[in-house]
Write a protein that holds these residues in place. Structure first.
Motif, PDB file in Angstrom:
ATOM      1  N   UNK A 130       0.912  -1.323  -0.102  1.00 17.35           N
ATOM      2  CA  UNK A 130       0.047  -0.046  -0.120  1.00 17.35           C
ATOM      3  C   UNK A 130       1.014   1.173   0.101  1.00 17.35           C
ATOM      4  N   UNK A 131       1.904   1.321   0.641  1.00 16.00           N
ATOM      5  CA  UNK A 131       2.619   2.524   0.942  1.00 16.00           C
ATOM      6  C   UNK A 131       3.494   2.787  -0.360  1.00 16.00           C
ATOM      7  N   UNK A 132       4.022   1.516  -0.995  1.00 15.60           N
ATOM      8  CA  UNK A 132       4.688   1.749  -2.254  1.00 15.60           C
ATOM      9  C   UNK A 132       3.814   2.297  -3.350  1.00 15.60           C
ATOM     10  N   UNK A 133       2.619   1.745  -3.225  1.00 15.31           N
ATOM     11  CA  UNK A 133       1.551   2.455  -4.233  1.00 15.31           C
ATOM     12  C   UNK A 133       1.317   3.901  -4.054  1.00 15.31           C
ATOM     13  N   UNK A 134       1.392   4.385  -2.702  1.00 20.01           N
ATOM     14  CA  UNK A 134       1.081   5.727  -2.159  1.00 20.01           C
ATOM     15  C   UNK A 134       2.478   6.599  -2.706  1.00 20.01           C
ATOM     16  N   UNK A 135       3.612   6.204  -2.707  1.00 19.50           N
ATOM     17  CA  UNK A 135       4.600   6.782  -2.897  1.00 19.50           C
ATOM     18  C   UNK A 135       4.598   6.934  -4.544  1.00 19.50           C
ATOM     19  N   UNK A 136       4.214   5.745  -5.268  1.00 22.33           N
ATOM     20  CA  UNK A 136       4.201   6.034  -6.705  1.00 22.33           C
ATOM     21  C   UNK A 136       2.963   6.842  -7.032  1.00 22.33           C
ATOM     22  N   UNK A 137       2.021   6.923  -6.249  1.00 30.17           N
ATOM     23  CA  UNK A 137       0.840   8.060  -6.549  1.00 30.17           C
ATOM     24  C   UNK A 137       1.337   9.257  -6.359  1.00 30.17           C
ATOM     25  N   UNK A 138       2.096   9.715  -5.335  1.00 27.48           N
ATOM     26  CA  UNK A 138       2.679  10.925  -5.006  1.00 27.48           C
ATOM     27  C   UNK A 138       3.516  11.385  -6.287  1.00 27.48           C
ATOM     28  N   UNK A 139       4.439  10.325  -6.579  1.00 28.73           N
ATOM     29  CA  UNK A 139       5.224  10.942  -7.892  1.00 28.73           C
ATOM     30  C   UNK A 139       4.497  11.351  -8.995  1.00 28.73           C
ATOM     31  N   UNK A 140       3.264  10.748  -9.228  1.00 33.22           N
ATOM     32  CA  UNK A 140       2.232  11.229 -10.125  1.00 33.22           C
ATOM     33  C   UNK A 140       1.640  12.490  -9.887  1.00 33.22           C
ATOM     34  N   UNK A 141       1.878  13.039  -8.830  1.00 30.26           N
ATOM     35  CA  UNK A 141       1.087  14.544  -8.484  1.00 30.26           C
ATOM     36  C   UNK A 141       2.585  15.530  -8.353  1.00 30.26           C
ATOM     37  N   UNK A 142       2.856  16.267  -9.505  1.00 30.01           N
ATOM     38  CA  UNK A 142       3.777  17.071  -9.580  1.00 30.01           C
ATOM     39  C   UNK A 142       3.662  18.370  -8.721  1.00 30.01           C
ATOM     40  N   UNK A 143       2.288  18.797  -8.729  1.00 33.49           N
ATOM     41  CA  UNK A 143       2.054  19.736  -7.526  1.00 33.49           C
ATOM     42  C   UNK A 143       2.366  19.648  -6.279  1.00 33.49           C
ATOM     43  N   UNK A 144       2.529  18.187  -5.841  1.00 30.22           N
ATOM     44  CA  UNK A 144       2.784  17.870  -4.307  1.00 30.22           C
ATOM     45  C   UNK A 144       4.460  17.637  -4.229  1.00 30.22           C
ATOM     46  N   UNK A 145       4.943  17.113  -5.378  1.00 27.91           N
ATOM     47  CA  UNK A 145       6.203  16.615  -5.464  1.00 27.91           C
ATOM     48  C   UNK A 145       7.106  17.977  -5.442  1.00 27.91           C
ATOM     49  N   UNK A 146       6.912  18.849  -6.079  1.00 29.77           N
ATOM     50  CA  UNK A 146       7.500  19.902  -6.133  1.00 29.77           C
ATOM     51  C   UNK A 146       8.001  20.716  -4.568  1.00 29.77           C
ATOM     52  N   UNK A 147       6.893  20.512  -3.724  1.00 26.64           N
ATOM     53  CA  UNK A 147       7.144  21.058  -2.242  1.00 26.64           C
ATOM     54  C   UNK A 147       8.266  19.977  -1.647  1.00 26.64           C
ATOM     55  N   UNK A 148       8.126  18.751  -1.982  1.00 21.85           N
ATOM     56  CA  UNK A 148       9.001  18.015  -1.311  1.00 21.85           C
ATOM     57  C   UNK A 148      10.587  18.106  -1.942  1.00 21.85           C
ATOM     58  N   UNK A 149      10.541  18.459  -3.222  1.00 22.17           N
ATOM     59  CA  UNK A 149      11.675  18.914  -3.968  1.00 22.17           C
ATOM     60  C   UNK A 149      12.436  20.152  -3.221  1.00 22.17           C
ATOM     61  N   UNK A 150      11.474  21.237  -3.061  1.00 25.75           N
ATOM     62  CA  UNK A 150      11.876  22.485  -2.434  1.00 25.75           C
ATOM     63  C   UNK A 150      12.721  22.002  -0.932  1.00 25.75           C
ATOM     64  N   UNK A 151      11.734  21.227  -0.181  1.00 24.96           N
ATOM     65  CA  UNK A 151      12.348  21.057   1.126  1.00 24.96           C
ATOM     66  C   UNK A 151      13.618  20.330   1.056  1.00 24.96           C
ATOM     67  N   UNK A 152      13.806  19.488   0.228  1.00 21.94           N
ATOM     68  CA  UNK A 152      15.131  18.673   0.098  1.00 21.94           C
ATOM     69  C   UNK A 152      16.284  19.874  -0.529  1.00 21.94           C
ATOM     70  N   UNK A 153      15.960  20.737  -1.412  1.00 19.00           N
ATOM     71  CA  UNK A 153      16.696  21.732  -1.730  1.00 19.00           C
ATOM     72  C   UNK A 153      17.312  22.718  -0.599  1.00 19.00           C
ATOM     73  N   UNK A 154      16.281  22.762   0.460  1.00 18.14           N
ATOM     74  CA  UNK A 154      16.715  23.635   1.506  1.00 18.14           C
ATOM     75  C   UNK A 154      17.508  22.892   2.609  1.00 18.14           C
TER      76      UNK A 154
END
Length: 429
Positions: A130-154
């Motif tokens: 279930x969690x691996x599917x959740x991670x894959x689903x998140x990767x298909x949501x670029x509007x969410x992904x960009x916030x995680x990327x920004x947090x990593x950038x900081x």
């Protein structure tokens, strides 16, 4: 066991084990909300255990010695209640909302799930999928992904920069033994706050909780409650940079920003005002300049994330790939203008009104009142009255906002981009 009155209708009891119980009696409602809050989140994980807190959150609803997963959900749903959980970087919460008469059931079910889950091996494998599917689903949501990327950038490789969910590389090999060890070491009474709000009696809630945890792993020897998370002076942030994650999307997603302030910083009230002026509503500068006047983006806003010892501040926009340069230019210009010249007294007054209104209107249900109790106890170590908080916002001055704006918005800005670009597309920007 020590019980104190914190405010009218609000009482706090500390059990000998160090577990804290905070309630607010609201006799004008017929519902009640209860949450078990654990002062453990993704920042407490080692790199190899990244995602363990979130994995555990899933597993605690899968069955105990007394209940199956179906029992847990069916018992609450049978009385029209709802139960759920969420994990953050610094804490995890398991909660339920029910009719006031059904609060004893909610207490028993939640305490049973948090204190006495069995983490059966088949359930670990099911939830891994279930969690691996959740991670894959998140990767298909670029509007969410960009916030995680920004947090990593900081924050880079600091735990604050990692995904709450973990990654496929950490979730796939994680064992039941590792998760159970994390569970038993971290889910201890001094780190737990149980908060409840609604039509309830504090003494009754305390008795129900003590009965529910008797004989479980939460029924332990005397200990002192854990203080709120201390500041970690080792938090380091990365120099300003641009990171592009190439995705074949119809819309580009960008976050432009820098480091912010921590949760206990006295300037947090000024930050709330500044955020509303910059991008917190339809009257904000960014919304007016980018959406209303030019129609360049449907969604554009600013936001802040605050932790015990660090924070970030960013501007998000989603727009057509061909409009990214113009949107970025406008956002940078607005940030620079506020950093240099500040905001107006009228904008500050409007921003203060938005902060106060959103806070008070957000306390109109028992769930939000319950969350307020738990966060005050666990994250701040103090329960500020509603009037006290409004007074803090009222005390924010134009100079306070402008000084903070200069400090935050004069910094070199990092940029995170998710969209149909290669890594060289923003060179020099």
């Amino acid at each position: 066991m020590k019980t104190t009155n914190l405010q009218d209708g609000v009482r706090r009891t500390v059990l000998p084990s160090g577990l804290r119980i905070v309630t607010e009696s609201i006799q004008t409602t017929r519902s009640a909300s209860i949450g078990v809050w654990v002062n453990v989140g993704s920042r407490d994980e080692t790199p190899a255990l990244s995602g363990a807190s979130h994995f555990l959150e899933h597993l605690l609803f899968k069955g105990t010695r007394k209940r199956t997963a179906l029992d847990i959900s069916a018992e609450i749903e049978a009385v029209g209640g709802e139960t759920n959980a969420f994990t953050t970087k610094e804490y995890t919460c398991y909660y339920a909302r029910v009719l006031d008469a059904d609060l004893p059931l909610a207490v028993d079910v939640l305490c049973d799930a948090v204190a006495d889950s069995v983490l059966a091996p088949p359930d670990v494998e099911t939830e891994r999928g279930v969690i691996l599917e959740e991670i894959a689903m998140h990767d298909d949501e670029p509007g969410d992904e960009v916030h995680d990327l920004f947090t990593e950038v900081i924050f880079g490789d600091h735990p604050l920069g990692r995904l709450i969910s973990g990654t496929e590389a950490t979730i796939a090999p994680m064992t039941r033994t590792q998760i159970n060890r994390f569970y038993r070491r971290r889910y201890v009474p001094p780190r737990i706050v149980i908060a409840a709000a609604g039509n309830l009696d504090h003494g009754t809630v305390v008795r129900l909780i003590r009965k529910a945890i008797a004989g479980t792993a939460l029924d332990t020897e005397p200990a002192a409650p854990e203080a709120h998370r201390p500041a970690d002076r080792r938090v380091r942030t990365l120099p300003a940079q641009t990171v592009v994650r190439s995705r074949d999307t119809e819309q580009a997603h960008i976050v432009l920003g820098a480091t912010g302030i921590g949760r206990l910083d006295d300037r947090r009230f000024a930050l709330g005002v500044l955020n509303n002026v910059l991008g917190g509503g339809m009257s904000s500068r960014l919304f007016q300049e980018i959406r209303e006047k030019r129609g360049l983006a449907y969604s554009v806003y600013s936001y802040g994330s605050q932790y015990a010892d660090a924070g970030l501040f960013g501007v998000y926009a989603g727009c057509a790939p061909g409009k990214v340069d113009e949107v970025l230019d406008l956002a940078r210009a607005e940030l620079g203008k506020i950093a240099k010249s500040g905001v107006t007294a009228e904008e500050v007054a409007r921003g203060k009104g938005m902060v106060k209104g959103s806070y008070v209107l957000g306390l109109e249900d028992t769930g939000s009142r319950m969350s307020r109790l738990a966060k005050s106890e666990m994250l701040y170590g103090d329960l500020m009255t509603v009037d006290g908080l409004l007074a803090e916002v009222d005390a924010v001055t134009l100079d306070d906002v402008n000084a903070l704006a200069h400090d935050l918005l004069s910094q070199p800005m990092s940029l995170a981009v998710v969209g149909p670009f290669d890594s060289s597309a923003f060179t020099g920007r």
